[in-house]
Design a protein around this motif. Structure first.
Motif, short mmCIF file in Angstrom:
data_model
loop_
_atom_site.label_atom_id
_atom_site.label_comp_id
_atom_site.label_asym_id
_atom_site.label_seq_id
_atom_site.Cartn_x
_atom_site.Cartn_y
_atom_site.Cartn_z
N PHE A 1 -33.03 -24.78 -17.20
CA PHE A 1 -31.88 -24.86 -16.04
C PHE A 1 -30.86 -25.93 -16.52
O PHE A 1 -29.68 -25.82 -16.11
N GLN A 2 -31.14 -26.80 -17.54
CA GLN A 2 -30.03 -27.56 -18.14
C GLN A 2 -29.26 -26.94 -19.50
O GLN A 2 -28.59 -27.47 -19.89
N GLY A 3 -29.60 -25.74 -19.66
CA GLY A 3 -28.97 -25.00 -20.75
C GLY A 3 -29.52 -25.12 -22.10
O GLY A 3 -29.20 -24.73 -23.04
N ASP A 4 -30.74 -25.54 -22.22
CA ASP A 4 -31.38 -25.82 -23.50
C ASP A 4 -32.50 -24.59 -23.57
O ASP A 4 -33.51 -24.72 -23.27
N PHE A 5 -32.08 -23.62 -24.01
CA PHE A 5 -32.94 -22.15 -24.20
C PHE A 5 -32.17 -21.34 -24.82
O PHE A 5 -30.82 -21.33 -25.38
N ASP A 6 -32.72 -20.38 -25.39
CA ASP A 6 -32.21 -18.85 -25.96
C ASP A 6 -32.31 -17.83 -24.84
O ASP A 6 -31.18 -17.41 -24.25
N LEU A 7 -33.51 -17.42 -24.52
CA LEU A 7 -33.96 -16.50 -23.52
C LEU A 7 -34.88 -16.81 -22.54
O LEU A 7 -35.66 -17.99 -22.95
N SER A 8 -35.03 -16.25 -21.23
CA SER A 8 -35.93 -16.70 -20.24
C SER A 8 -35.94 -15.57 -19.45
O SER A 8 -35.12 -15.09 -18.77
N LEU A 9 -37.27 -15.16 -18.96
CA LEU A 9 -37.68 -14.28 -18.13
C LEU A 9 -37.86 -15.04 -16.74
O LEU A 9 -38.82 -15.86 -16.62
N ILE A 10 -36.98 -14.35 -15.92
CA ILE A 10 -36.79 -15.42 -14.76
C ILE A 10 -36.33 -14.63 -13.47
O ILE A 10 -35.76 -13.45 -13.73
N LEU A 11 -36.56 -15.05 -12.31
CA LEU A 11 -36.36 -14.04 -11.18
C LEU A 11 -35.45 -15.02 -10.20
O LEU A 11 -35.74 -16.33 -9.84
N HIS A 12 -34.38 -14.61 -9.93
CA HIS A 12 -33.29 -15.19 -9.19
C HIS A 12 -33.52 -14.56 -7.70
O HIS A 12 -33.41 -13.44 -7.56
N VAL A 13 -34.01 -15.38 -6.67
CA VAL A 13 -34.06 -14.92 -5.43
C VAL A 13 -33.06 -15.15 -4.24
O VAL A 13 -33.03 -14.56 -3.37
N GLU A 14 -31.85 -15.85 -4.82
CA GLU A 14 -30.99 -16.40 -3.89
C GLU A 14 -30.10 -15.01 -3.49
O GLU A 14 -29.72 -14.17 -4.53
N PRO A 15 -29.95 -14.41 -2.37
CA PRO A 15 -29.15 -13.59 -1.94
C PRO A 15 -27.63 -13.67 -2.18
O PRO A 15 -27.04 -14.61 -2.08
N LEU A 16 -27.02 -12.52 -2.84
CA LEU A 16 -25.52 -12.36 -2.96
C LEU A 16 -25.00 -13.78 -3.73
O LEU A 16 -24.07 -14.13 -3.55
N ASP A 17 -25.72 -14.00 -4.96
CA ASP A 17 -25.51 -15.17 -5.52
C ASP A 17 -24.65 -14.96 -6.95
O ASP A 17 -24.73 -15.90 -7.94
N TYR A 18 -23.77 -14.03 -6.72
CA TYR A 18 -22.80 -13.64 -7.90
C TYR A 18 -21.80 -14.67 -8.19
O TYR A 18 -21.31 -14.75 -9.37
N VAL A 19 -21.50 -15.55 -7.28
CA VAL A 19 -20.51 -16.61 -7.65
C VAL A 19 -21.30 -17.69 -8.70
O VAL A 19 -20.13 -18.38 -9.20
#
Length: 489
Positions: free
Chosen positions: A386-404
């Protein structure tokens, strides 16, 4: 325009026994453990699962069908240009410590959320508020910079809960709110307890006296907790476990929809992942339908952008970059990538990630991308990925309408595109419903064509519930557990 005249479940439920009759306590199992109890400054959805609607409340709430209803506000009016929202507050609300609830408290709470900046996941919503006015003890007016028809919905999400200035600095470890439950403390490292508050404005309707949240990341241990009858509710049961749990005579399984977006998050800052051809190759390498069948046991639907079928003006974009390993290899050659390309795939401690990670590794290996699995605790994921230190991550974003979140260059996947930001700004600047719909469809396609992330699925939510417990929702437009709406039949 006037708000709709219904209230949220805890204050509107009828036909249940009054408080005073014997009612067992509740034990609820979740996969992740919160590292804070402050939803206004934490990006972890599990924080809201524990506190939202139970300890802390917002001006509005979001019902199971996705509609917005009054909560701490009894009603609101909207100007014709949608730039001024005026909220009339309830006059029967107090905080757990006896502090008064009034317009000044609401104004201070909203200004605090504004000052949190990027720490609050509704940053764009609060940044769009130009002025917060207190007209009298019970009336607050919000003056916006741009029209925002979604404002009442956003104010019903956990980052917008109302907190008192005298106790806001202790939210993370000892939250004090206006909800039907008090924070009673951590019992162990993996469980905490809430206790019914006798001073709640609708105390007679709250049936469950105490609630214990148990945090159980391992799918097998989740199943065993149900089979041993040590928990009453298991939220988000691993899809691989559901069939076994369906055989239980003591429990039932509720299967509903959610706003979740399951994806392989891609660090757009890192070469060669900053090349759109490489990101599109990753999209082409993943067989969404096979992943849903083999990992999620068909309890999900395929998606091709950061949107789900229940979103307004949704368009299906899975055909844009369908499963095609040969096309993936061609794109990698065109990008000049020397194979094998070696990357890491970070996995949070959730069933979908632990079970799906090896499947993603196999898909990528078939097109020449060698991927090392990195299994992490949730705290590790938050402090690295979450601090940007990665290549890929399998993750679920649950927040609605969070395209911003894709307008934030500093967000963890590092997408920085002026064209996308301009498109979202145009969408936010218009109050015309037809134009908003057209722009919303363009937003979906823009993200998909840029292959910012490799979207795979929106999950069905399987909630295992002990028979006799009522009021547990089937659908989750937001991830929150309204214990005040639950009762034992």
């Amino acid at each position: 325009m006037l708000s709709l005249p219904w209230a949220c479940a805890a204050t509107a439920a009828l036909g249940r026994p009054a408080w005073g009759q014997a009612s067992p306590s509740l034990k609820l199992g979740l996969s992740l453990r919160p590292d804070s109890l402050d939803p206004t400054s934490s990006s972890a959805a599990v924080v809201g699962e524990v506190v939202h609607g139970n300890i802390l409340e917002g001006l509005t709430c979001i019902r199971e069908n996705g509609q917005v209803a009054p909560l701490l506000a009894s009603r609101w009016d909207v100007s014709l240009d949608q730039l001024r929202y005026q909220f009339l507050l309830r006059d029967d609300v107090v905080f757990h410590d006896g502090a008064r609830f009034n317009a000044q408290v609401v104004a201070t709470s909203l200004r605090r959320a504004q000052q949190l900046g990027a720490a609050n996941s509704l940053m764009e919503t609060f940044r769009n508020i130009q002025e917060i006015q207190t007209l009298d003890e019970q009336t607050v007016r919000l003056v916006l910079k741009r029209p925002d028809p979604l404002l009442p919905f956003r104010l019903g999400q956990s980052p917008a809960v109302i907190v008192h200035p005298s106790t806001s600095d202790q939210l993370a470890y000892q939250p004090v709110g206006t909800g039907p439950y008090l924070f009673a403390g951590w019992q162990t490292a993996d469980s905490l307890q809430l206790m019914r508050w006798s001073g709640y404005r609708e105390a007679g309707r709250i049936q469950i006296p105490t609630v214990q949240f148990q945090f159980i990341p391992d799918p097998e241990k989740q199943v065993q907790a149900v089979l041993d009858q040590r928990i009453d509710v298991l939220f988000g049961a691993a899809t691989s476990s559901v069939d076994r749990l369906l055989e239980s005579r003591q429990y039932e399984v509720l299967v509903g929809g959610s706003s979740g977006k399951g994806m392989v998050a891609i660090n757009n800052r890192r070469g060669p992942l900053h090349d759109v051809r490489v990101r599109r190759a990753i999209m082409h390498s993943i067989d969404r339908e096979a992943f849903i069948r083999d990992v999620l046991h068909r309890r999900a639907h395929a998606i091709g952008s950061h949107f789900v079928p229940t979103d307004p003006d949704y368009i299906r974009l899975t055909g844009l970059f369908p499963y095609n390993p040969d096309q993936a290899k061609l794109l990698l050659r065109e990008a000049g990538v020397r194979l094998p390309l070696t990357l890491t795939l970070a996995l949070p401690p959730t069933p979908y990630a632990l079970l799906g990670g090896p499947v993603i590794v196999a898909y990528l290996a078939a097109v020449g991308i060698r991927t090392e699995l990195v299994r992490m605790s949730w705290n590790q994921w938050m402090s690295t990925v979450f601090q940007g230190d990665f290549d890929l991550s399998l993750i679920l974003h649950v927040e609605p309408l969070d395209y911003v979140i894709y307008t934030r260059p500093n967000f963890y996947f590092g997408y920085d595109d002026a064209g996308y930001r301009a498109l979202v700004a145009r969408h936010g600047a218009t109050a015309n419903p037809r134009e908003r719909g057209q722009l919303f469809r363009q937003i979906q396609r823009y993200l998909a064509e840029d292959a910012v992330n490799a979207w795979i699925f929106t999950p069905s939510i399987s909630t295992v519930v002990r028979k006799g417990l009522k009021g547990v929702p089937m659908n989750y437009p937001i991830f929150a557990h309204d214990i005040g709406a639950m009762y034992w039949a």
